[in-house]
Write a protein that holds these residues in place. Sequence first.
Motif, PDB file in Angstrom:
ATOM      1  N   LEU A 324       0.838  -1.199   0.000  1.00 39.11           N
ATOM      2  CA  LEU A 324       0.000   0.000   0.000  1.00 39.11           C
ATOM      3  C   LEU A 324       0.874   1.251   0.000  1.00 39.11           C
ATOM      4  CD1 LEU A 324      -2.856   1.196   0.152  1.00 39.11           C
ATOM      5  CD2 LEU A 324      -2.670   1.099   2.652  1.00 39.11           C
ATOM      6  N   GLY A 325       1.950   1.213   0.788  1.00 35.85           N
ATOM      7  CA  GLY A 325       2.877   2.340   0.790  1.00 35.85           C
ATOM      8  C   GLY A 325       3.511   2.553  -0.570  1.00 35.85           C
ATOM      9  N   LEU A 334       3.200  10.846  -1.545  1.00 39.77           N
ATOM     10  CA  LEU A 334       4.318  11.308  -0.717  1.00 39.77           C
ATOM     11  C   LEU A 334       4.974  12.551  -1.304  1.00 39.77           C
ATOM     12  CD1 LEU A 334       6.121   7.992   0.324  1.00 39.77           C
ATOM     13  CD2 LEU A 334       4.989   9.615   1.825  1.00 39.77           C
ATOM     14  N   THR A 335       5.131  12.582  -2.606  1.00 37.63           N
ATOM     15  CA  THR A 335       5.783  13.721  -3.251  1.00 37.63           C
ATOM     16  C   THR A 335       5.002  15.008  -3.029  1.00 37.63           C
ATOM     17  OG1 THR A 335       6.672  12.267  -4.964  1.00 37.63           O
ATOM     18  CG2 THR A 335       6.625  14.617  -5.445  1.00 37.63           C
ATOM     19  N   THR A 336       3.688  14.958  -3.192  1.00 39.26           N
ATOM     20  CA  THR A 336       2.860  16.157  -3.019  1.00 39.26           C
ATOM     21  C   THR A 336       2.909  16.672  -1.591  1.00 39.26           C
ATOM     22  OG1 THR A 336       1.345  15.504  -4.787  1.00 39.26           O
ATOM     23  CG2 THR A 336       0.501  17.048  -3.151  1.00 39.26           C
ATOM     24  N   VAL A 337       2.740  15.762  -0.635  1.00 46.84           N
ATOM     25  CA  VAL A 337       2.727  16.174   0.770  1.00 46.84           C
ATOM     26  C   VAL A 337       4.089  16.724   1.183  1.00 46.84           C
ATOM     27  CG1 VAL A 337       2.459  15.365   3.142  1.00 46.84           C
ATOM     28  CG2 VAL A 337       0.902  14.551   1.387  1.00 46.84           C
ATOM     29  N   CYS A 338       5.137  16.031   0.808  1.00 43.93           N
ATOM     30  CA  CYS A 338       6.471  16.458   1.219  1.00 43.93           C
ATOM     31  C   CYS A 338       6.909  17.731   0.504  1.00 43.93           C
ATOM     32  CB  CYS A 338       7.480  15.336   0.975  1.00 43.93           C
ATOM     33  SG  CYS A 338       7.225  13.905   2.052  1.00 43.93           S
ATOM     34  N   ASN A 339       6.452  17.940  -0.742  1.00 45.14           N
ATOM     35  CA  ASN A 339       6.750  19.194  -1.429  1.00 45.14           C
ATOM     36  C   ASN A 339       6.092  20.368  -0.721  1.00 45.14           C
ATOM     37  OD1 ASN A 339       8.379  18.154  -3.412  1.00 45.14           O
ATOM     38  ND2 ASN A 339       6.743  17.915  -4.919  1.00 45.14           N
ATOM     39  N   LEU A 361       5.611  10.580   7.867  1.00 42.26           N
ATOM     40  CA  LEU A 361       4.761  10.259   6.715  1.00 42.26           C
ATOM     41  C   LEU A 361       5.301   9.062   5.945  1.00 42.26           C
ATOM     42  CD1 LEU A 361       3.969  13.851   5.400  1.00 42.26           C
ATOM     43  CD2 LEU A 361       2.321  12.197   6.294  1.00 42.26           C
ATOM     44  N   GLY A 362       6.621   8.973   5.843  1.00 42.31           N
ATOM     45  CA  GLY A 362       7.215   7.821   5.175  1.00 42.31           C
ATOM     46  C   GLY A 362       6.868   6.527   5.874  1.00 42.31           C
ATOM     47  N   ASN A 363       6.864   6.553   7.207  1.00 42.82           N
ATOM     48  CA  ASN A 363       6.474   5.367   7.971  1.00 42.82           C
ATOM     49  C   ASN A 363       4.983   5.097   7.865  1.00 42.82           C
ATOM     50  OD1 ASN A 363       8.796   4.178   9.254  1.00 42.82           O
ATOM     51  ND2 ASN A 363       8.993   6.019  10.491  1.00 42.82           N
ATOM     52  N   THR A 375      12.504   9.149   2.119  1.00 41.13           N
ATOM     53  CA  THR A 375      11.585  10.262   1.931  1.00 41.13           C
ATOM     54  C   THR A 375      12.114  11.530   2.590  1.00 41.13           C
ATOM     55  OG1 THR A 375       9.698   8.744   1.865  1.00 41.13           O
ATOM     56  CG2 THR A 375       9.222  11.051   2.325  1.00 41.13           C
ATOM     57  N   ALA A 376      12.477  11.417   3.860  1.00 42.66           N
ATOM     58  CA  ALA A 376      12.919  12.595   4.600  1.00 42.66           C
ATOM     59  C   ALA A 376      14.203  13.189   4.048  1.00 42.66           C
ATOM     60  CB  ALA A 376      13.096  12.234   6.077  1.00 42.66           C
ATOM     61  N   SER A 377      15.133  12.333   3.632  1.00 45.96           N
ATOM     62  CA  SER A 377      16.437  12.832   3.165  1.00 45.96           C
ATOM     63  C   SER A 377      16.349  13.437   1.771  1.00 45.96           C
ATOM     64  CB  SER A 377      17.468  11.705   3.197  1.00 45.96           C
ATOM     65  OG  SER A 377      17.067  10.620   2.375  1.00 45.96           O
TER      66      SER A 377
END
Length: 469
Positions: A324-325, A334-339, A361-363, A375-377
């Motif tokens: 699912l991840g 993930l890209t949208t949220v982290c951007n 969020l990555g977890n 994700t974080a890096s």
Amino acid sequence: MQQKRLPSLSEILILTVLLLGIIFICVHSLGLPIQLAFIACWFVVMGFGKYLGYAYHHLQNGAIAGVNQGMDAILILIAVGALIGSWMAGGIVPNIIHLGLSVMDPALFLPAAFIICAITSLATGTSFGTAGTAGIAMMGIGAGFELPLALVAGVVISGAYVGDKLSPLSDTTVMAASMCQVNLIAHIKSMLYVSVPACVIACLAFLLVGLGFEHDGNTGTAQQVMAAIATHYSIGWYMLLPALVVIGLLMLRLPSFPVICFGALLGVVWAVVFEQTPLVSALDALYNGNFINTDVEFLQILLNRGGIVSMLSVILLVILALGLGGLMASVGVLTTVCNALQNWATNTGRLGLSTMLCGVLGNALGGAAYVSIMTASTITGRNYEQLGIDKRVLSRNVECGGTVTTPMIPWSDGGIFMATTLGVSTLSYLPFMWYHWLVLAIAGLYSYAGWFHYAPLPKVGEQHSAQQS
């Protein structure tokens, strides 16, 4: 052909509410296994991906990639299940519990358990291995002292993740340093600024809480447990050798999966040699787990466990959560949220917080520490360069938000593993993960206060100008 696009934040919010609704209805309203809920979520995210213009093969590859990122955890789940079963049958874990009850002061047990698990994880570099060996023994000792099992689980997990975050033998430590392009030892030294005060405060807190409990010394339940163990198992120093061998091999930086499998085999040998268990029955414990009859009810629950079969539903859940991840990542969630977090991070305080949030969020969306670290890096690393902040601060924040929060998420590989291995649900032990909460709080404080940051680096534009001149 439909043009592919990234989802908007409002679309992601609607998707998240829908997925949480499916999980809640399946598990709480209908009483169905959570695995079925995750399968339903797969198809919802696939439909969402088609709506965004992605082809099915792209979505399927995303799910497969997500599962592949957690294969190490899946293999270790299989090995730890076998190890727990054979170590119960072979008397290794019962002997550790017996020894702990005989020599430990109940009032000092909580800080002692934290330190034991911290040392084990630092020496081996694995939180899973620590929880599956020293951790289950600490749970038995804590039960013998009549301490709340959720509290003991919080202590065990806190200690287990000290090494997962700090040890040079830890895969997450090495990965975080590598992803952030930081020397491994420099990365560890940077994390000490956060981890040392967190360890000290957590240990003192566990000490104060332990002193606050009313204990009956070693005359109550502890004596009853010790007597029951002595009735069913051989007691002796030699019963601890398999545990020492496994820890020693892990300290030599040998791969976790074969070492834990070898430890499980030693459990079979000990069951046959010292417990006079028939070879077939000892081998069966690897798959089906251990079984004894005892009048001590909670001891029967504690020792009648393990085996690969006990991990099968957990393995399926981990596979579905990781897939699912992977699906969520493949459609750009993930890209949208982290951007959005990246654009918000315009100072050191927000930048540190955004890095940790990307890790969480990555977890939550990726289901594994590997996903959270990547994700974080990758998402926030550019902002550190733009603000001229040393990458050692980036790698420190990545570990704080990524590695440490993994067992806090019920559906991540760490959360599922800890809950299953220790027999306590994630939401029950979550309030007692004091080391983890302290790490997050201290890292956030440092970010907003600008403490323990290194000498400012030239900003990206300044670096370019310097190179031209």
